[in-house]
Design a protein around this motif. Sequence first.
Motif, PDB file in Angstrom:
ATOM      1  N   SER A 132       0.981   1.534   6.383  1.00 36.67           N
ATOM      2  CA  SER A 132       1.738   2.570   6.551  1.00 36.67           C
ATOM      3  C   SER A 132       1.824   2.153   7.898  1.00 36.67           C
ATOM      4  CB  SER A 132       0.563   3.661   6.746  1.00 36.67           C
ATOM      5  OG  SER A 132      -0.080   3.952   5.314  1.00 36.67           O
ATOM      6  N   ASP A 133       1.786   1.616   8.643  1.00 37.08           N
ATOM      7  CA  ASP A 133       1.951   1.368   9.959  1.00 37.08           C
ATOM      8  C   ASP A 133       3.468   0.587   9.884  1.00 37.08           C
ATOM      9  OD1 ASP A 133       0.152  -0.722  10.140  1.00 37.08           O
ATOM     10  OD2 ASP A 133      -0.683  -0.579  12.257  1.00 37.08           O
ATOM     11  N   SER A 134       3.563   0.231   9.576  1.00 40.09           N
ATOM     12  CA  SER A 134       4.794  -1.064   9.272  1.00 40.09           C
ATOM     13  C   SER A 134       5.999  -0.570   9.640  1.00 40.09           C
ATOM     14  CB  SER A 134       4.781  -1.455   7.956  1.00 40.09           C
ATOM     15  OG  SER A 134       5.930  -2.371   7.509  1.00 40.09           O
ATOM     16  N   PRO A 135       7.108  -1.545  10.293  1.00 41.58           N
ATOM     17  CA  PRO A 135       7.861  -0.999  11.026  1.00 41.58           C
ATOM     18  C   PRO A 135       8.909  -1.201   9.851  1.00 41.58           C
ATOM     19  CG  PRO A 135       7.633  -2.632  12.092  1.00 41.58           C
ATOM     20  CD  PRO A 135       6.191  -2.530  10.651  1.00 41.58           C
ATOM     21  N   VAL A 136       9.044  -1.713   8.195  1.00 41.99           N
ATOM     22  CA  VAL A 136      10.023  -2.005   7.086  1.00 41.99           C
ATOM     23  C   VAL A 136      10.204  -0.726   6.845  1.00 41.99           C
ATOM     24  CG1 VAL A 136       9.693  -2.410   5.516  1.00 41.99           C
ATOM     25  CG2 VAL A 136       9.300  -4.105   7.240  1.00 41.99           C
ATOM     26  N   GLN A 137      11.288  -0.569   6.184  1.00 41.77           N
ATOM     27  CA  GLN A 137      11.799   1.414   5.965  1.00 41.77           C
ATOM     28  C   GLN A 137      12.052   1.229   4.876  1.00 41.77           C
ATOM     29  OE1 GLN A 137      10.062   4.335   7.022  1.00 41.77           O
ATOM     30  NE2 GLN A 137       9.307   3.150   8.775  1.00 41.77           N
ATOM     31  N   ARG A 155       1.333   2.747   2.402  1.00 38.29           N
ATOM     32  CA  ARG A 155       2.860   3.453   1.175  1.00 38.29           C
ATOM     33  C   ARG A 155       3.977   2.350   0.587  1.00 38.29           C
ATOM     34  NH1 ARG A 155       7.122   2.953   4.709  1.00 38.29           N
ATOM     35  NH2 ARG A 155       6.916   1.939   7.147  1.00 38.29           N
ATOM     36  N   VAL A 156       4.311   3.182   0.010  1.00 39.45           N
ATOM     37  CA  VAL A 156       5.800   2.301  -0.906  1.00 39.45           C
ATOM     38  C   VAL A 156       6.915   2.898  -0.341  1.00 39.45           C
ATOM     39  CG1 VAL A 156       6.636   2.668  -3.916  1.00 39.45           C
ATOM     40  CG2 VAL A 156       4.240   3.029  -3.213  1.00 39.45           C
ATOM     41  N   LEU A 157       7.795   2.164  -0.480  1.00 40.43           N
ATOM     42  CA  LEU A 157       9.021   2.355  -0.094  1.00 40.43           C
ATOM     43  C   LEU A 157       9.715   3.286  -0.687  1.00 40.43           C
ATOM     44  CD1 LEU A 157      10.302  -0.984   1.279  1.00 40.43           C
ATOM     45  CD2 LEU A 157       8.618   0.743   2.760  1.00 40.43           C
TER      46      LEU A 157
END
Length: 230
Positions: A143-148, A218-220
């Motif tokens: 959830s806290d990943s910078p990957v969007q 979370r799922v992208l």
Amino acid sequence: MGCFICAYGGYVAGCSQQNAPADAQKTAGDTTKTALAAATQTSAAKSGVIIIGVDGRSVPLTFWDERTKQLAGYDADLAREAFKRAGLEYEFKGIVWGDKEKELESKHIDVVWSGLTITDERAKTFAFSSPYYKNRQAILVRSDSPVQTKADLKGKKIGEHKGSPSGPFIKSMEPSQHEEFLELPDLFAAVLSGKIDAAVTDGVFIDYYVLNTPGKMRVLDDNVPERGFA
């Protein structure tokens, strides 16, 4: 989509969705007609009990219920109904998902029914039933990943479930590391611990995992390949 496949006198079936469809009985009936027509021609069907190979940790499709000690899940229920209608005796057997083709070819099992994705490469060897569930590949991050988006994964560490068809899609994202995991829970734990930056595998498994670990993953929302389950 889900379906059965046949190979070397055995046959393989795939998986389904997180929640059973409203016309689940029709699904079971259609699956029985298209898949078990081939199954009844195998040597296993003619001689006795058919061994169904399953991944026992593929929640919510096929998993061992700790309370009942029985195989549970949508695919497990669908398989029971299909074989009941076909009048065939069967037995579930846990397998390592990455070895499913070897298990079939060695005739240790007769069927795989546990979330099998239809691909052009597999179709060269196996005869599939009609698909019964449209699946997609999904990308899981913390959830806290910078990957969007998937573009952000270039040069990152990406994992997949060994035996899944995610490899080419992962390769297209140009990761710095591509790691395979034998078990789905280990793949998801690697994302949560930060060992890898993302996991790519069937959306049905990722969606269920995210639903049951609120706030952690979370799922992208990105374009990913869609395939049928057999």
